[in-house]
Design a protein around this motif. Structure first.
Motif, PDB file in Angstrom:
ATOM      1  N   MET A   1       0.850  -1.175   0.000  1.00  0.00           N
ATOM      2  CA  MET A   1       0.000   0.000   0.000  1.00  0.00           C
ATOM      3  C   MET A   1       0.893   1.235   0.000  1.00  0.00           C
ATOM      4  O   MET A   1       1.764   1.373   0.834  1.00  0.00           O
ATOM      5  N   THR A   2       0.674   2.123  -0.937  1.00  0.00           N
ATOM      6  CA  THR A   2       1.466   3.346  -1.017  1.00  0.00           C
ATOM      7  C   THR A   2       0.631   4.525  -0.583  1.00  0.00           C
ATOM      8  O   THR A   2      -0.591   4.530  -0.697  1.00  0.00           O
ATOM      9  N   ASP A   3       1.323   5.526  -0.116  1.00  0.00           N
ATOM     10  CA  ASP A   3       0.665   6.751   0.320  1.00  0.00           C
ATOM     11  C   ASP A   3       0.852   7.776  -0.794  1.00  0.00           C
ATOM     12  O   ASP A   3       1.957   8.218  -1.066  1.00  0.00           O
ATOM     13  N   ASP A   4      -0.247   8.132  -1.484  1.00  0.00           N
ATOM     14  CA  ASP A   4      -0.165   8.994  -2.652  1.00  0.00           C
ATOM     15  C   ASP A   4      -0.435  10.468  -2.342  1.00  0.00           C
ATOM     16  O   ASP A   4      -0.726  11.235  -3.243  1.00  0.00           O
ATOM     17  N   ARG A   5      -0.339  10.856  -1.090  1.00  0.00           N
ATOM     18  CA  ARG A   5      -0.569  12.255  -0.759  1.00  0.00           C
ATOM     19  C   ARG A   5       0.550  13.112  -1.337  1.00  0.00           C
ATOM     20  O   ARG A   5       1.723  12.756  -1.273  1.00  0.00           O
ATOM     21  N   GLU A   6       0.161  14.243  -1.874  1.00  0.00           N
ATOM     22  CA  GLU A   6       1.141  15.144  -2.471  1.00  0.00           C
ATOM     23  C   GLU A   6       1.959  15.827  -1.376  1.00  0.00           C
ATOM     24  O   GLU A   6       1.432  16.271  -0.367  1.00  0.00           O
ATOM     25  N   GLU A   7       3.261  15.889  -1.615  1.00  0.00           N
ATOM     26  CA  GLU A   7       4.151  16.545  -0.664  1.00  0.00           C
ATOM     27  C   GLU A   7       4.827  17.727  -1.347  1.00  0.00           C
ATOM     28  O   GLU A   7       5.178  17.659  -2.523  1.00  0.00           O
ATOM     29  N   THR A   8       4.971  18.797  -0.573  1.00  0.00           N
ATOM     30  CA  THR A   8       5.689  19.969  -1.061  1.00  0.00           C
ATOM     31  C   THR A   8       6.756  20.321  -0.042  1.00  0.00           C
ATOM     32  O   THR A   8       6.625  20.018   1.149  1.00  0.00           O
ATOM     33  N   GLU A   9       7.776  20.977  -0.538  1.00  0.00           N
ATOM     34  CA  GLU A   9       8.869  21.388   0.345  1.00  0.00           C
ATOM     35  C   GLU A   9       8.369  22.506   1.264  1.00  0.00           C
ATOM     36  O   GLU A   9       7.896  23.535   0.790  1.00  0.00           O
ATOM     37  N   PRO A  10       8.453  22.323   2.594  1.00  0.00           N
ATOM     38  CA  PRO A  10       8.019  23.391   3.493  1.00  0.00           C
ATOM     39  C   PRO A  10       9.026  24.535   3.507  1.00  0.00           C
ATOM     40  O   PRO A  10      10.162  24.389   3.046  1.00  0.00           O
ATOM     41  N   ASP A  11       8.601  25.635   4.038  1.00  0.00           N
ATOM     42  CA  ASP A  11       9.489  26.781   4.218  1.00  0.00           C
ATOM     43  C   ASP A  11      10.725  26.306   4.982  1.00  0.00           C
ATOM     44  O   ASP A  11      10.611  25.619   6.002  1.00  0.00           O
ATOM     45  N   TYR A  12      11.899  26.649   4.522  1.00  0.00           N
ATOM     46  CA  TYR A  12      13.135  26.148   5.121  1.00  0.00           C
ATOM     47  C   TYR A  12      13.258  26.532   6.597  1.00  0.00           C
ATOM     48  O   TYR A  12      13.863  25.804   7.379  1.00  0.00           O
ATOM     49  N   ARG A  13      12.645  27.644   6.992  1.00  0.00           N
ATOM     50  CA  ARG A  13      12.722  28.055   8.398  1.00  0.00           C
ATOM     51  C   ARG A  13      12.033  27.043   9.309  1.00  0.00           C
ATOM     52  O   ARG A  13      12.505  26.770  10.410  1.00  0.00           O
ATOM     53  N   PHE A  14      10.914  26.470   8.836  1.00  0.00           N
ATOM     54  CA  PHE A  14      10.217  25.466   9.635  1.00  0.00           C
ATOM     55  C   PHE A  14      11.013  24.162   9.687  1.00  0.00           C
ATOM     56  O   PHE A  14      11.078  23.501  10.719  1.00  0.00           O
ATOM     57  N   THR A  15      11.626  23.815   8.571  1.00  0.00           N
ATOM     58  CA  THR A  15      12.468  22.619   8.537  1.00  0.00           C
ATOM     59  C   THR A  15      13.640  22.771   9.508  1.00  0.00           C
ATOM     60  O   THR A  15      13.956  21.849  10.267  1.00  0.00           O
ATOM     61  N   LEU A  16      14.277  23.943   9.486  1.00  0.00           N
ATOM     62  CA  LEU A  16      15.401  24.168  10.388  1.00  0.00           C
ATOM     63  C   LEU A  16      14.958  24.211  11.853  1.00  0.00           C
ATOM     64  O   LEU A  16      15.669  23.721  12.738  1.00  0.00           O
ATOM     65  N   ALA A  17      13.792  24.766  12.114  1.00  0.00           N
ATOM     66  CA  ALA A  17      13.273  24.781  13.485  1.00  0.00           C
ATOM     67  C   ALA A  17      13.004  23.362  13.968  1.00  0.00           C
ATOM     68  O   ALA A  17      13.301  23.014  15.122  1.00  0.00           O
ATOM     69  N   ASN A  18      12.461  22.533  13.087  1.00  0.00           N
ATOM     70  CA  ASN A  18      12.212  21.136  13.434  1.00  0.00           C
ATOM     71  C   ASN A  18      13.535  20.424  13.721  1.00  0.00           C
ATOM     72  O   ASN A  18      13.644  19.649  14.673  1.00  0.00           O
ATOM     73  N   GLU A  19      14.548  20.715  12.925  1.00  0.00           N
ATOM     74  CA  GLU A  19      15.864  20.117  13.145  1.00  0.00           C
ATOM     75  C   GLU A  19      16.470  20.579  14.472  1.00  0.00           C
ATOM     76  O   GLU A  19      17.061  19.774  15.208  1.00  0.00           O
ATOM     77  N   ARG A  20      16.326  21.860  14.800  1.00  0.00           N
ATOM     78  CA  ARG A  20      16.848  22.359  16.081  1.00  0.00           C
ATOM     79  C   ARG A  20      16.154  21.679  17.256  1.00  0.00           C
ATOM     80  O   ARG A  20      16.792  21.366  18.267  1.00  0.00           O
ATOM     81  N   THR A  21      14.852  21.431  17.120  1.00  0.00           N
ATOM     82  CA  THR A  21      14.130  20.739  18.183  1.00  0.00           C
ATOM     83  C   THR A  21      14.653  19.310  18.339  1.00  0.00           C
ATOM     84  O   THR A  21      14.877  18.841  19.456  1.00  0.00           O
ATOM     85  N   PHE A  22      14.866  18.622  17.226  1.00  0.00           N
ATOM     86  CA  PHE A  22      15.454  17.282  17.265  1.00  0.00           C
ATOM     87  C   PHE A  22      16.809  17.310  17.975  1.00  0.00           C
ATOM     88  O   PHE A  22      17.091  16.488  18.858  1.00  0.00           O
ATOM     89  N   LEU A  23      17.655  18.272  17.606  1.00  0.00           N
ATOM     90  CA  LEU A  23      18.975  18.355  18.228  1.00  0.00           C
ATOM     91  C   LEU A  23      18.873  18.687  19.722  1.00  0.00           C
ATOM     92  O   LEU A  23      19.702  18.229  20.521  1.00  0.00           O
ATOM     93  N   ALA A  24      17.859  19.441  20.123  1.00  0.00           N
ATOM     94  CA  ALA A  24      17.657  19.719  21.544  1.00  0.00           C
ATOM     95  C   ALA A  24      17.323  18.438  22.301  1.00  0.00           C
ATOM     96  O   ALA A  24      17.808  18.225  23.421  1.00  0.00           O
ATOM     97  N   TRP A  25      16.497  17.575  21.709  1.00  0.00           N
ATOM     98  CA  TRP A  25      16.189  16.280  22.332  1.00  0.00           C
ATOM     99  C   TRP A  25      17.471  15.448  22.465  1.00  0.00           C
ATOM    100  O   TRP A  25      17.697  14.803  23.489  1.00  0.00           O
ATOM    101  N   ILE A  26      18.314  15.469  21.429  1.00  0.00           N
ATOM    102  CA  ILE A  26      19.564  14.708  21.477  1.00  0.00           C
ATOM    103  C   ILE A  26      20.500  15.287  22.543  1.00  0.00           C
ATOM    104  O   ILE A  26      21.120  14.542  23.309  1.00  0.00           O
ATOM    105  N   ARG A  27      20.603  16.617  22.630  1.00  0.00           N
ATOM    106  CA  ARG A  27      21.431  17.234  23.677  1.00  0.00           C
ATOM    107  C   ARG A  27      20.919  16.860  25.059  1.00  0.00           C
ATOM    108  O   ARG A  27      21.707  16.595  25.974  1.00  0.00           O
TER     109      ARG A  27
END
Length: 114
Positions: A1-27
């Protein structure tokens, strides 16, 4: 079963904020590992070896949980942003809060009894 929902690149600021949150969990998980090792090895006067081992195990156990689940959390949020879906709720927050509360109570008991 494949997921055919369309994906678009989010604003890079949100991507970077998500990454910073991930790194905070790792720290945080690295800090918990360091705290667990320090309690076990560097403060023998705090309590018995068994009590120090319990406190260290709680710290390292929470660190393990955070390290294991933080990437999955990052990925779910990234996918939701790409699909313009609401951000998923995180079960990590109440779990981390509860375990930190337990660690704090155990540490307080050891300090008062010490």
């Amino acid at each position: 079963m494949t997921d055919d929902r369309e994906e678009t690149e989010p604003d890079y600021r949100f991507t970077l904020a998500n990454e910073r949150t991930f790194l905070a969990w790792i720290r945080t998980s690295l800090g918990l590992v360091a705290g667990g090792v320090a309690v076990h090895q560097l403060v023998p006067g705090l309590a018995t070896a068994t009590a120090r081992t319990l406190l260290a195990a709680l710290c390292i156990g929470l660190a393990t949980l955070l390290a294991a689940l933080s990437y999955a959390r990052w990925w779910r949020i990234q996918r939701a942003m790409r699909r313009s879906e609401p951000l998923p709720r995180s079960p990590l927050l109440p779990v981390v809060s509860a375990v930190v509360l337990v660690i704090t109570v155990v540490a307080a008991v050891l300090v008062v009894r010490g």
